[in-house]
Design an enzyme around this catalytic site. Structure first.
Site, PDB file in Angstrom:
ATOM      1  N   SER A  80       0.820  -1.220   0.000  1.00  0.00           N
ATOM      2  CA  SER A  80       0.000   0.000   0.000  1.00  0.00           C
ATOM      3  C   SER A  80       0.848   1.262   0.000  1.00  0.00           C
ATOM      4  O   SER A  80       2.003   1.264   0.430  1.00  0.00           O
ATOM      5  CB  SER A  80      -0.901   0.032   1.237  1.00  0.00           C
ATOM      6  OG  SER A  80      -1.662  -1.147   1.329  1.00  0.00           O
ATOM      7  N   GLN A  81       0.212   2.333  -0.451  1.00  0.00           N
ATOM      8  CA  GLN A  81       0.808   3.678  -0.402  1.00  0.00           C
ATOM      9  C   GLN A  81       1.159   4.010   1.061  1.00  0.00           C
ATOM     10  O   GLN A  81       0.372   3.711   1.970  1.00  0.00           O
ATOM     11  CB  GLN A  81      -0.268   4.631  -0.928  1.00  0.00           C
ATOM     12  CG  GLN A  81       0.076   6.086  -0.940  1.00  0.00           C
ATOM     13  CD  GLN A  81      -1.145   6.929  -1.301  1.00  0.00           C
ATOM     14  OE1 GLN A  81      -2.270   6.433  -1.365  1.00  0.00           O
ATOM     15  NE2 GLN A  81      -0.923   8.204  -1.525  1.00  0.00           N
TER      16      GLN A  81
END
Ligand code: SAH
Length: 229
Positions: A80-81
């Site tokens: 994920s970011q």
């Protein structure tokens, strides 16, 4: 002999300067992508400053480890970011005495961030190859409070329940009842809910006695929550 010596010196200096480069990138990631967007919890900011994200992504994307987005980790999955990792961590309010469950180990990055704050992190991954590589990497990095297993996370990890917090990092079409069951009274779960590859929302689930409340916090896009055949 002397050329071997020079090579050793070169490799030493090279690893030293690249570590330094990553530390600078990590600092600026925390400042620009995370603090500036409103994450305030000091323990979350410290954890994001500490975890070596560049050690946890595949070698072909190491140079993009601290960029503002998700990255491929193989098997059609993503890490994920950074902002989303910080947001989800803060939303569950982890404390040093907490036991946390994560569904979707992936690279192991979110588990490492949680493990910098909580006492114990239990993390489940459905793709066996990802489980193996994350487990190995987390051991190499010295995390002694993370416990990994390969399974369908829909059923949680009953032997270690109840959990103070649950972090689900794959988008489910509904909130798995076993996970709600394994949440402690007063516990919080964060989970992306929605149709695969379409719009999803991060839902905060809170359990207070018999009462379970849900609140939508943020539109997101996650890889799908898959099920064992
Ligand atoms: N937390 C990860 C993000 C990985 S992406 C990280 O920090 O890198 C989501 C992961 O969830 C994928 O690795 C995917 O294989 C896994 N996943 C999907 N459905 C699952 C399920 N039912 N049980 C366990 N893991 C699952």
């Amino acid at each position: 002999m002397s050329s071997v010596f020079i090579l050793i010196i070169f490799l030493f200096l090279h690893s030293f300067t690249s570590q330094d480069k990553f530390q600078k990138e990590r600092e600026s990631m925390v400042k620009n992508q995370i603090e500036n967007r409103g994450i305030k919890d000091k323990s979350v900011l410290n954890a994001m400053r500490k975890v070596l994200r560049h050690e946890m992504v595949p070698s072909n994307v190491v140079n993009r480890a601290y960029t503002d987005g998700p990255l491929p980790i193989g098997y059609g999955q993503t890490i994920s970011q950074p902002y989303i990792v910080a947001f989800m961590t803060e939303a569950t309010n982890p404390k040093p005495e907490h036991k946390v469950l994560e569904i979707g180990t992936g690279s192991g990055y979110q588990a490492a961030v949680l493990a910098e704050i909580a006492k114990e992190v239990y993390t489940i991954e459905i793709v066996n190859e990802l489980y193996k590589s994350a487990d190995k990497k987390l051991n190499e990095l010295g995390y002694k409070n993370i416990f990994c297993k390969a399974a369908d996370g829909y059923y949680g990890w009953e032997e270690h329940a109840p959990f103070d917090a649950i972090v689900v990092t794959a988008a489910a079409e509904h909130i798995p009842p076993p996970l709600v069951e394994q949440l402690k009274d007063g516990g919080k779960m964060i989970i992306p809910v929605g149709a695969p590859f379409l719009n999803q929302n991060l839902i905060l689930v809170e359990k207070k006695g018999e009462e379970v409340t849900t609140r939508s916090l943020l539109p997101v896009r996650f890889v799908p929550f898959t099920r064992e055949k």
